[in-house]
Write an enzyme that holds these catalytic residues in place. Structure first.
Site, PDB file in Angstrom:
ATOM      1  N   ARG A  68      38.254  38.317  52.128  1.00 46.05           N
ATOM      2  CA  ARG A  68      38.891  37.661  50.992  1.00 46.05           C
ATOM      3  C   ARG A  68      39.185  36.212  51.344  1.00 46.05           C
ATOM      4  O   ARG A  68      39.633  35.905  52.454  1.00 46.05           O
ATOM      5  CB  ARG A  68      40.198  38.367  50.596  1.00 46.05           C
ATOM      6  CG  ARG A  68      40.006  39.649  49.800  1.00 46.05           C
ATOM      7  CD  ARG A  68      39.441  39.363  48.411  1.00 46.05           C
ATOM      8  NE  ARG A  68      39.326  40.539  47.577  1.00 46.05           N
ATOM      9  CZ  ARG A  68      38.244  41.293  47.473  1.00 46.05           C
ATOM     10  NH1 ARG A  68      37.171  40.987  48.209  1.00 46.05           N
ATOM     11  NH2 ARG A  68      38.207  42.334  46.660  1.00 46.05           N
ATOM     12  N   GLU A 126      37.450  31.125  43.248  1.00 39.25           N
ATOM     13  CA  GLU A 126      36.088  31.511  42.907  1.00 39.25           C
ATOM     14  C   GLU A 126      35.922  31.520  41.398  1.00 39.25           C
ATOM     15  O   GLU A 126      36.741  32.122  40.701  1.00 39.25           O
ATOM     16  CB  GLU A 126      35.769  32.894  43.488  1.00 39.25           C
ATOM     17  CG  GLU A 126      35.781  32.907  45.006  1.00 39.25           C
ATOM     18  CD  GLU A 126      35.477  34.257  45.622  1.00 39.25           C
ATOM     19  OE1 GLU A 126      35.234  35.223  44.859  1.00 39.25           O
ATOM     20  OE2 GLU A 126      35.473  34.366  46.866  1.00 39.25           O
ATOM     21  N   HIS A 155      30.019  35.156  47.265  1.00 36.33           N
ATOM     22  CA  HIS A 155      30.722  36.441  47.196  1.00 36.33           C
ATOM     23  C   HIS A 155      29.792  37.566  46.735  1.00 36.33           C
ATOM     24  O   HIS A 155      30.046  38.243  45.729  1.00 36.33           O
ATOM     25  CB  HIS A 155      31.940  36.350  46.265  1.00 36.33           C
ATOM     26  CG  HIS A 155      32.957  37.420  46.548  1.00 36.33           C
ATOM     27  ND1 HIS A 155      34.293  37.278  46.247  1.00 36.33           N
ATOM     28  CD2 HIS A 155      32.845  38.658  47.102  1.00 36.33           C
ATOM     29  CE1 HIS A 155      34.961  38.373  46.587  1.00 36.33           C
ATOM     30  NE2 HIS A 155      34.080  39.239  47.109  1.00 36.33           N
TER      31      HIS A 155
END
Length: 347
Positions: free
Chosen positions: A260, A289, A308
């Site tokens: 994370r 993000e 991601h």
């Protein structure tokens, strides 16, 4: 017995795939009536509020459907207290995630609704991706690819100063030892790496079963040629990788984060990369993000970055949905609580 099943799908957890898997596992036991609401994630990013985190979509769309639902299967849609208050017939929630941050689990518990999750659904995918990122970073795979795409044949990648490093014989420190790390350790050891790990919740004996040596965090920093992050993001771990952490690490360390973004102070990492304290980094997650692509971090030559996608495989979808459907079948047919986040609701 019949069950009204509401599937809150998106462009990753496809509604028609969810229906097919639930039917395959449960239809011989129950008459299933399906309703659907499909959201736009990942094309629209996750957001957070004061109640729930990492969700996408307007809760009003869920409210339109939730009243008659007895089972909800959800990935990233918001299941807030307001939604649960409107769910008069709801008997169970299945969330296709390891950490159901988009569900108000406390509110579900107050209403006596069990919440089932899918722990480790993307663990294999993240293991493969993390190892791939590490090798790519150590051997300049992504950088040399981009150079060639830009019509630049880099001769200096074969100079002693610039050429890459092998993984064999190096020490990797895993921060966090859960579903991903224990799987990853066997792959790393097969590549010839020495594996150490820090996790205050896992015993040295449990780690030793995988050939991993448990260390304190400071010792991990001092010993590791590569530091790979696999911790949960909590108020205690937020920003734990800051300038003090990078300063404590071995010189020329390689830093990897596929966990994370909130675990890392990226401004401090940028400075450590610029100074050479951290030799290079491979990053799949960021503090915001989509990330700000104008950030200085993305201009550095010693960073490999991806958007991601470590857990993004079709196998993740199939495994996660299968896991949930099996948990729901065991609950409704036998009262068993497999992968339940709030088993106290039954007691």
């Amino acid at each position: 017995m019949s069950l009204n099943v509401l599937i809150l799908g998106d462009r990753f957890i496809r509604s028609e795939i969810a229906e097919a898997i639930v039917r395959e596992i449960m239809a011989s036991h129950y008459t299933l009536n399906f309703d659907f609401c499909t959201f736009d994630w990942p094309m629209s990013p996750f957001i957070s509020n004061n109640e729930i985190r990492e969700f996408e979509g307007d809760e009003s769309r869920v409210l339109e459907k939730i009243g008659s639902a007895e089972v909800v299967i959800v990935h990233g849609a918001p299941v807030s207290k307001k939604v649960l208050d409107a769910a008069d017939n709801l008997k169970a929630i299945g969330v296709v995630r390891g950490g159901p941050t988009n569900i108000n689990v406390a509110a579900a518990t107050q209403k006596g609704i069990p919440v089932f999750n899918s722990p480790g659904r993307n663990a294999v995918a993240v293991v493969e991706f993390t190892v791939g990122l590490m090798i790519s970073e150590l051997r300049h795979i992504a950088r040399s690819h981009m150079d060639l795409k830009q019509k630049n044949w880099r001769l200096d990648y074969y100079t002693y100063e610039k050429c890459g490093l092998q993984v064999k014989g190096r020490t990797i420190g895993l921060v966090g030892f859960g579903n991903i790390s224990w799987r990853m350790s066997s792959v790393l050891r097969a590549l010839g790496m020495r594996v150490i790990a820090f996790d205050p919740f896992v015993s040295a004996e449990a780690m030793s079963e995988y050939g991993v040596v448990k260390t304190e965090l400071d010792d991990l920093y001092k010993q590791s040629d590569v530091v790979s992050v696999h911790a949960r993001l909590t108020p205690e771990t937020a920003g734990m990788f800051d300038k003090n952490a990078f300063s404590a690490m071995k010189d020329n360390v390689v830093f990897i984060n596929t966990a994370r973004g909130g675990l890392v102070n990226y401004d401090d990492l940028t400075e450590a990369l610029k100074s050479g304290k951290v030799a290079s980094a491979a990053l799949d997650v960021f503090s915001e993000e989509p990330a700000d692509l104008n950030n200085e971090l993305f201009s550095l030559d010693n960073v490999t970055v991806t958007p991601h996608i470590a857990g993004a495989t079709r196998d993740t979808v199939i495994y996660g949905l299968t896991q949930l459907a099996e948990s729901l079948l065991k609950y409704f047919s036998a009262g068993e609580l497999m992968h339940c986040m709030n088993p106290e609701v039954i007691q």
